[in-house]
Write a protein that holds these residues in place. Structure first.
Motif, PDB file in Angstrom:
ATOM      1  N   ASP A   1      81.345 -24.826   7.115  1.00 31.29           N
ATOM      2  CA  ASP A   1      82.048 -23.857   8.011  1.00 31.29           C
ATOM      3  C   ASP A   1      83.412 -23.798   8.147  1.00 31.29           C
ATOM      4  O   ASP A   1      83.681 -22.678   8.555  1.00 31.29           O
ATOM      5  CB  ASP A   1      81.458 -24.501   9.520  1.00 31.29           C
ATOM      6  N   VAL A   2      84.131 -25.118   7.657  1.00 36.79           N
ATOM      7  CA  VAL A   2      85.449 -24.597   7.642  1.00 36.79           C
ATOM      8  C   VAL A   2      85.937 -23.721   6.423  1.00 36.79           C
ATOM      9  O   VAL A   2      86.805 -22.826   6.732  1.00 36.79           O
ATOM     10  CB  VAL A   2      86.139 -25.950   7.428  1.00 36.79           C
ATOM     11  N   TYR A   3      85.186 -23.687   5.469  1.00 33.38           N
ATOM     12  CA  TYR A   3      85.352 -22.882   4.245  1.00 33.38           C
ATOM     13  C   TYR A   3      85.047 -21.399   4.726  1.00 33.38           C
ATOM     14  O   TYR A   3      85.869 -20.242   4.580  1.00 33.38           O
ATOM     15  CB  TYR A   3      84.842 -23.293   3.167  1.00 33.38           C
ATOM     16  N   LYS A   4      83.916 -21.378   5.439  1.00 28.07           N
ATOM     17  CA  LYS A   4      83.494 -19.932   5.985  1.00 28.07           C
ATOM     18  C   LYS A   4      84.447 -19.403   6.825  1.00 28.07           C
ATOM     19  O   LYS A   4      84.648 -18.149   6.956  1.00 28.07           O
ATOM     20  CB  LYS A   4      82.198 -20.242   6.363  1.00 28.07           C
ATOM     21  N   ALA A   5      84.866 -20.255   7.871  1.00 30.95           N
ATOM     22  CA  ALA A   5      86.027 -19.630   8.876  1.00 30.95           C
ATOM     23  C   ALA A   5      87.207 -19.054   8.111  1.00 30.95           C
ATOM     24  O   ALA A   5      87.940 -18.138   8.551  1.00 30.95           O
ATOM     25  CB  ALA A   5      86.084 -20.643   9.865  1.00 30.95           C
ATOM     26  N   THR A   6      87.614 -19.992   7.008  1.00 29.31           N
ATOM     27  CA  THR A   6      88.703 -19.575   6.244  1.00 29.31           C
ATOM     28  C   THR A   6      88.684 -18.140   5.627  1.00 29.31           C
ATOM     29  O   THR A   6      89.565 -17.607   5.593  1.00 29.31           O
ATOM     30  CB  THR A   6      89.230 -20.717   5.278  1.00 29.31           C
ATOM     31  N   VAL A   7      87.425 -17.921   4.969  1.00 30.07           N
ATOM     32  CA  VAL A   7      87.274 -16.792   4.318  1.00 30.07           C
ATOM     33  C   VAL A   7      87.413 -15.579   5.316  1.00 30.07           C
ATOM     34  O   VAL A   7      88.174 -14.527   5.115  1.00 30.07           O
ATOM     35  CB  VAL A   7      85.854 -16.661   3.670  1.00 30.07           C
TER      36      VAL A   7
ATOM     37  N   VAL B   1      79.807 -18.915  -1.975  1.00 33.44           N
ATOM     38  CA  VAL B   1      79.958 -17.678  -2.517  1.00 33.44           C
ATOM     39  C   VAL B   1      79.208 -16.497  -2.047  1.00 33.44           C
ATOM     40  O   VAL B   1      79.780 -15.415  -1.980  1.00 33.44           O
ATOM     41  CB  VAL B   1      79.913 -17.775  -4.252  1.00 33.44           C
ATOM     42  N   LYS B   2      77.872 -17.058  -1.472  1.00 37.30           N
ATOM     43  CA  LYS B   2      76.889 -15.986  -0.888  1.00 37.30           C
ATOM     44  C   LYS B   2      77.806 -15.349   0.353  1.00 37.30           C
ATOM     45  O   LYS B   2      77.579 -14.277   0.886  1.00 37.30           O
ATOM     46  CB  LYS B   2      75.732 -16.717  -0.573  1.00 37.30           C
ATOM     47  N   HIS B   3      78.487 -16.269   1.064  1.00 37.44           N
ATOM     48  CA  HIS B   3      79.024 -15.704   2.407  1.00 37.44           C
ATOM     49  C   HIS B   3      80.232 -14.686   2.104  1.00 37.44           C
ATOM     50  O   HIS B   3      80.369 -13.884   2.972  1.00 37.44           O
ATOM     51  CB  HIS B   3      79.818 -17.021   3.011  1.00 37.44           C
ATOM     52  N   LEU B   4      80.564 -14.809   1.049  1.00 37.60           N
ATOM     53  CA  LEU B   4      81.816 -13.684   0.705  1.00 37.60           C
ATOM     54  C   LEU B   4      81.317 -12.254   0.946  1.00 37.60           C
ATOM     55  O   LEU B   4      82.152 -11.464   1.355  1.00 37.60           O
ATOM     56  CB  LEU B   4      82.125 -13.842  -0.789  1.00 37.60           C
TER      57      LEU B   4
ATOM     58  N   PHE C   1      89.187  -7.418  -1.867  1.00 40.17           N
ATOM     59  CA  PHE C   1      89.419  -8.937  -1.973  1.00 40.17           C
ATOM     60  C   PHE C   1      88.967  -9.659  -3.320  1.00 40.17           C
ATOM     61  O   PHE C   1      87.962  -9.305  -4.002  1.00 40.17           O
ATOM     62  CB  PHE C   1      88.712  -9.730  -1.110  1.00 40.17           C
ATOM     63  N   HIS C   2      89.670 -10.337  -3.865  1.00 44.07           N
ATOM     64  CA  HIS C   2      89.504 -11.012  -5.071  1.00 44.07           C
ATOM     65  C   HIS C   2      89.703 -12.605  -4.956  1.00 44.07           C
ATOM     66  O   HIS C   2      90.436 -12.941  -4.051  1.00 44.07           O
ATOM     67  CB  HIS C   2      90.598 -10.924  -6.220  1.00 44.07           C
ATOM     68  N   TRP C   3      88.511 -13.252  -5.026  1.00 39.50           N
ATOM     69  CA  TRP C   3      88.372 -14.658  -4.837  1.00 39.50           C
ATOM     70  C   TRP C   3      88.125 -15.343  -6.216  1.00 39.50           C
ATOM     71  O   TRP C   3      87.697 -15.149  -6.765  1.00 39.50           O
ATOM     72  CB  TRP C   3      87.212 -14.797  -3.988  1.00 39.50           C
ATOM     73  N   SER C   4      89.363 -16.421  -6.083  1.00 44.86           N
ATOM     74  CA  SER C   4      89.225 -17.111  -7.451  1.00 44.86           C
ATOM     75  C   SER C   4      89.334 -18.448  -7.268  1.00 44.86           C
ATOM     76  O   SER C   4      90.055 -19.310  -6.359  1.00 44.86           O
ATOM     77  CB  SER C   4      90.656 -17.115  -8.083  1.00 44.86           C
TER      78      SER C   4
END
Ligand code: SF4
Length: 306
Positions: free
Chosen positions: A39-45, A79-82, A60-63
């Motif tokens: 949840d923390v990472y999803k909110a950051t995205v 990665v699915k959340h992106l 957006f580019h995500w690395s």
């Protein structure tokens, strides 16, 4: 990043790695699992997208890297959340030791299928990986139209043994990159390379896609453009000193290392915040850092006016 409203996020998910290579830098890996909840990472995205859009960037580019990013148990969900409809273009890159099995990679391919471009830098670590299996996974990913480059840290003492292995992978149709080993400060390459070795790292195995040479870097002096196939070559050429230049890092890009959100890995600037609360720059800013030591940083657009 020069021609499109593209925002780049380079994200070290944690230092945890399932390998323990003898030449790894002590600060680069850990035995301790240090990831945060999904949840923390999803909110950051979502927050990066919100702030980047306010700066005018809607692609957006995500690395993702680490440690070993695939060791994060919920990476496939992250990665699915992106994917979402509002972003016109998204690409994903991962730097990985490629250790998960081919079934895991099939799910990764399925979960990223709707992103417009996918690429992998696969680091070959000869104390743990098996060459045949490693090459097979590279080809599996290429078959799914993922761009794959094998990255080899060219430890001077084993240079030609490693070079021969890279030649064999290259002969199987896989791009390879020869990366100079950095010293502990990560700002210089280690001693022990001959002139011939340096030349091989600067010019060996030009990057190709479907038989055509490809370029990731455009340099211009105002009159003429020059091209480099990959940002790793900045360090191999010692072309990484941009103090005084105007740089888009922090405005058109951001890095995350563990809980810290920063302008870039190399930058000496005050961090932009933490995962809970951070603020991107509203415009490009002057570089105050003596050397730009990560290729993830060197390739962010920058310019100097004389
Ligand atoms: S160190 Fe590199 S990324 Fe940071 S401001 Fe300077 S040129 Fe930009």
């Amino acid at each position: 990043m020069l021609d499109r409203p593209l925002f780049s996020t380079s994200w070290i998910l944690g230092r945890f790695c399932n390998y323990n290579c003898s030449y790894c830098w002590p600060y680069a890996r850990s035995d301790k699992v240090d990831h945060q909840p999904l949840d923390v990472y999803k909110a950051t995205v979502d927050e990066i997208k919100r702030q980047a859009r306010a700066n005018g960037f809607n692609q957006f580019h995500w690395s993702f890297s680490g440690g070993e990013p695939t060791a994060y148990k919920q990476l496939l969900d992250l990665v699915k959340h992106l994917d979402e409809l509002e972003s016109k273009y998204q690409s994903i890159h991962m730097t990985t030791n490629l250790s998960p099995g081919s079934k895991w990679w099939n799910t990764w391919c399925a979960n990223t299928a709707l992103l417009q471009r996918r690429s992998i830098t696969a680091s070959f670590h000869d104390e743990f990986a098996k060459e045949q299996e490693f090459g097979d996974k590279c080809l599996q990913l290429q078959y799914e139209l993922v761009h794959v480059t094998v990255n080899q840290v060219m430890v001077p003492e084993k240079f030609y043994e490693l070079y021969d292995r890279m030649s064999r992978l290259h002969a199987r149709g896989i791009n390879v990159t020869l990366k100079p080993q950095s010293d502990l400060s990560a700002s210089h390459i280690v001693d022990g390379y001959t002139d011939e070795m340096i030349k091989l790292m600067q010019n060996g195995f030009p990057q190709k896609s479907q038989g055509e040479e490809i370029y990731q870097i455009r340099l211009t002096d105002g009159e003429k453009d020059y091209y480099l196939d990959q940002a790793e070559r900045f360090n191999a050429f010692g072309f990484n000193k941009f103090q005084g230049w105007t740089c888009n890092s922090g405005y058109q890009s951001v890095i995350i290392r563990g809980n810290d959100v920063k302008r870039s890995y190399s930058c000496h600037d005050v961090p932009l915040g933490t995962l809970d609360s951070f603020e991107l720059f509203k415009d490009p800013k002057r570089c105050i850092t003596p050397s730009c030591v990560s290729s993830a940083d060197s390739k962010i657009p920058k310019c100097i006016t004389i």
